[in-house]
Design a protein around this motif. Structure first.
Motif, PDB file in Angstrom:
ATOM      1  N   GLY A 111       0.519   5.421   8.060  1.00 59.69           N
ATOM      2  CA  GLY A 111       0.108   4.386   8.991  1.00 59.69           C
ATOM      3  C   GLY A 111      -1.007   3.501   8.474  1.00 59.69           C
ATOM      4  N   ILE A 112      -1.215   3.505   7.182  1.00 62.27           N
ATOM      5  CA  ILE A 112      -2.250   2.677   6.565  1.00 62.27           C
ATOM      6  C   ILE A 112      -1.715   1.259   6.374  1.00 62.27           C
ATOM      7  N   HIS A 113      -2.525   0.265   6.689  1.00 61.73           N
ATOM      8  CA  HIS A 113      -2.098  -1.128   6.579  1.00 61.73           C
ATOM      9  C   HIS A 113      -1.838  -1.499   5.108  1.00 61.73           C
ATOM     10  N   PRO A 158      -9.406  -6.201  12.158  1.00 65.15           N
ATOM     11  CA  PRO A 158     -10.847  -5.955  12.224  1.00 65.15           C
ATOM     12  C   PRO A 158     -11.320  -5.070  11.075  1.00 65.15           C
ATOM     13  N   PRO A 159     -12.475  -5.354  10.496  1.00 73.62           N
ATOM     14  CA  PRO A 159     -12.948  -4.580   9.340  1.00 73.62           C
ATOM     15  C   PRO A 159     -13.208  -3.119   9.653  1.00 73.62           C
ATOM     16  N   ASP A 160     -13.353  -2.764  10.936  1.00 78.70           N
ATOM     17  CA  ASP A 160     -13.587  -1.364  11.278  1.00 78.70           C
ATOM     18  C   ASP A 160     -12.318  -0.646  11.735  1.00 78.70           C
ATOM     19  N   ASP A 161     -11.154  -1.298  11.523  1.00 77.04           N
ATOM     20  CA  ASP A 161      -9.885  -0.673  11.905  1.00 77.04           C
ATOM     21  C   ASP A 161      -9.728   0.649  11.149  1.00 77.04           C
ATOM     22  N   LYS A 162      -9.408   1.704  11.882  1.00 78.06           N
ATOM     23  CA  LYS A 162      -9.324   3.025  11.265  1.00 78.06           C
ATOM     24  C   LYS A 162      -8.155   3.159  10.294  1.00 78.06           C
ATOM     25  N   ASN A 163      -7.182   2.245  10.363  1.00 79.98           N
ATOM     26  CA  ASN A 163      -6.011   2.319   9.487  1.00 79.98           C
ATOM     27  C   ASN A 163      -6.114   1.432   8.256  1.00 79.98           C
ATOM     28  N   LEU A 164      -7.267   0.836   8.038  1.00 79.34           N
ATOM     29  CA  LEU A 164      -7.525   0.220   6.734  1.00 79.34           C
ATOM     30  C   LEU A 164      -7.752   1.332   5.722  1.00 79.34           C
ATOM     31  N   LYS A 166      -9.744   1.670   3.262  1.00 77.69           N
ATOM     32  CA  LYS A 166     -11.145   2.001   2.987  1.00 77.69           C
ATOM     33  C   LYS A 166     -11.776   2.832   4.093  1.00 77.69           C
ATOM     34  N   ASN A 167     -11.177   2.802   5.308  1.00 80.82           N
ATOM     35  CA  ASN A 167     -11.740   3.541   6.438  1.00 80.82           C
ATOM     36  C   ASN A 167     -11.085   4.894   6.660  1.00 80.82           C
ATOM     37  N   ARG A 168     -10.082   5.221   5.850  1.00 82.58           N
ATOM     38  CA  ARG A 168      -9.404   6.497   6.022  1.00 82.58           C
ATOM     39  C   ARG A 168     -10.173   7.614   5.330  1.00 82.58           C
ATOM     40  N   PRO A 169      -9.971   8.871   5.768  1.00 84.46           N
ATOM     41  CA  PRO A 169     -10.633  10.001   5.116  1.00 84.46           C
ATOM     42  C   PRO A 169     -10.325  10.069   3.627  1.00 84.46           C
ATOM     43  N   ILE A 170     -11.194  10.754   2.911  1.00 89.54           N
ATOM     44  CA  ILE A 170     -11.061  10.836   1.449  1.00 89.54           C
ATOM     45  C   ILE A 170      -9.697  11.387   1.051  1.00 89.54           C
ATOM     46  N   PHE A 171      -9.226  12.424   1.722  1.00 91.55           N
ATOM     47  CA  PHE A 171      -7.954  13.033   1.341  1.00 91.55           C
ATOM     48  C   PHE A 171      -6.796  12.051   1.488  1.00 91.55           C
ATOM     49  N   ASP A 172      -6.801  11.253   2.546  1.00 94.61           N
ATOM     50  CA  ASP A 172      -5.743  10.261   2.744  1.00 94.61           C
ATOM     51  C   ASP A 172      -5.719   9.254   1.608  1.00 94.61           C
ATOM     52  N   ARG A 173      -6.896   8.812   1.196  1.00 94.68           N
ATOM     53  CA  ARG A 173      -6.975   7.832   0.116  1.00 94.68           C
ATOM     54  C   ARG A 173      -6.551   8.440  -1.222  1.00 94.68           C
TER      55      ARG A 173
END
Length: 444
Positions: A111-113, A158-164, A166-173
């Motif tokens: 679900g990451i943009h 929005p820059p604080d969107d949780k699905n960007l 850069k805003n996802r947890p380390i493991f997701d990235r």
């Protein structure tokens, strides 16, 4: 930044087709493909020394006594050359698409943009939009990238969107960044498995001497009576007492040390032996040359798996043998970097090698594609800026800092320096490799 596609340790595996010890047959190549967008997951490909050695009875060959080594495109047959080049480009493009699809799917399924998926780089030739993602085909098909809208000023997210990303947890990235490597590893295994099923397991049987697959017209070898298909069994009265790729080096060394001096070759030809005296011509650097291509003398046969379990077993053995050889070759390259740095080449050389593989042996495209996949996976794991490994390293630094990211300007500075280095080196290699092609040198 260098990958060795010519591992020196070869067993009964696909790695048999690759050997880094032949001085005559050495070719080095590096391929860069990148997105130069700060918000993209990009691909950097590097390939070093892809050597294909033909034997006396190659399977699936299109032409007799053709060495798989290529210093440049051969335009003797326009249709065949064009077809071979297109096949090589197709293999390279497929590998890039698989790599970038790994990044894309890992992000999409979480679900990451994602904002862009591009095949190639440079000007856009065609594009379409679907579900807020721009899919594009670009002018230069030797790269690709997946773009994320994290730092896109035109994005309405929005820059604080949780699905960007850069805003996802380390493991997701970590999953997203490493997915390209994982996709190439899986693809390499699938290619090998397909080859085992359709072609069979290559099994090598060695024979004495050094094979002469090709003799250049009007060369010293042609002038003095060497023929394609000859086998060199001894030099200057000394018979070869062993088999193996080191024999090629021994023959080359003798020839290089003997400009304008007779070299006595014991030749196996037509079931008998003959002596041929060759007088090497002199290169500009004072070394000798006779104008032949050499390879170890072996025969490749194929063993078909008896059932699906044996096919998996064969494929696993081939895959791990090839992977070990690639890693070992990369290690040797870094350990001797002062000697290998000048051998690095770019995407033009890779296409040249792939075209010759396609022209000489259709089955060789399996090894070509598998090797490039494994090398792409390995090189992208190196912790260097602008590589997947560099991005993973930054994420690990963040994890070590307790989830505290490095300042944005520091990260951008690191990545920008890596991208600039890739651009400069890539352009240099592109120009140099193009100028080194045989038909270009003939024009000049």
């Amino acid at each position: 930044m260098i990958i060795n596609l010519s591992p020196s340790s070869c067993s009964l595996s696909l790695a048999r087709f690759i050997n880094s010890k032949s001085h005559i047959s050495r070719l080095t190549k590096t391929h860069f493909s990148k997105s130069f967008s700060s918000s993209s997951s990009s691909t950097f490909h590097s390939k070093n020394q892809f050597l294909h050695e033909k034997n006396r009875y190659p399977f699936g060959r299109r032409r007799d006594f053709r060495s798989w080594v290529i210093p440049g495109f051969d335009f003797g047959s326009n249709f065949e050359s064009t077809q071979s080049v297109l096949e090589a480009v197709g293999v390279l493009t497929a590998i890039i698409v698989v790599h970038e699809s790994g990044h894309f799917l890992a992000a999409y399924l979480q679900g990451i943009h994602v904002s862009k998926f591009a095949v190639g780089f440079g000007p856009i030739l065609a594009k379409f939009n679907a579900k807020n993602v721009e899919y594009s085909l670009r002018a230069f098909p030797l790269g690709g990238f997946v773009g994320f809208p994290d730092n896109d000023p035109d994005s309405d997210i929005p820059p604080d969107d949780k699905n960007l990303l850069k805003n996802r947890p380390i493991f997701d990235r970590v999953i997203v960044i490493s997915a390209g490597v994982i996709a190439n590893i899986i693809f390499a295994y699938v290619i090998i498995f397909t080859q085992v099923l359709l072609v069979g397991l290559p099994v090598q049987e060695s024979f004495p001497g050094v094979l002469v697959p090709d003799v250049r017209p009007f060369s010293a070898a042609s002038r003095d009576g060497l023929l394609p298909g000859d086998v060199i069994l001894g030099v200057n009265g000394i018979d070869f007492g062993k088999n193996g790729p080191s024999l090629v080096t021994e023959v080359v060394d003798v020839i290089k040390r003997s400009p304008k001096r007779n070299v006595l070759l014991k030749i196996g030809r037509g079931g008998g032996n003959v002596d041929v005296r060759v007088t090497p011509d002199e290169n500009s650097d004072g070394t000798g040359r006779i104008g032949v291509q050499l390879s170890p003398n072996f025969k490749i046969s194929k063993v078909q798996p008896k059932n699906i379990l044996e096919a998996f077993s064969f494929s696993g053995r081939e895959f791990w043998g090839l992977t070990y050889s690639v890693l070992d070759s990369l290690k040797q390259t870094f350990m001797n970097f002062s000697q290998t740095a000048s051998k690095v080449s770019g995407p033009v050389a890779i296409i040249a090698v792939g075209a010759e593989v396609a022209k000489s042996n259709v089955d060789g495209l399996y090894q070509f594609a598998a090797v490039l996949n494994i090398n792409l996976a390995v090189i992208n794991l190196l912790p260097l800026p602008a590589l997947d490994g560099g991005t993973l390293a930054l994420i690990l630094v963040e994890a070590a800092r307790g989830g505290k990211k490095l300042p944005l300007e520091v990260e951008q500075g690191i990545m920008s320096s890596g991208i600039m280095f890739v651009i400069i080196v890539g352009l240099f290699l592109l120009v140099r490799d193009t100028l080194n092609l045989d038909f270009i040198r003939d024009l000049l």
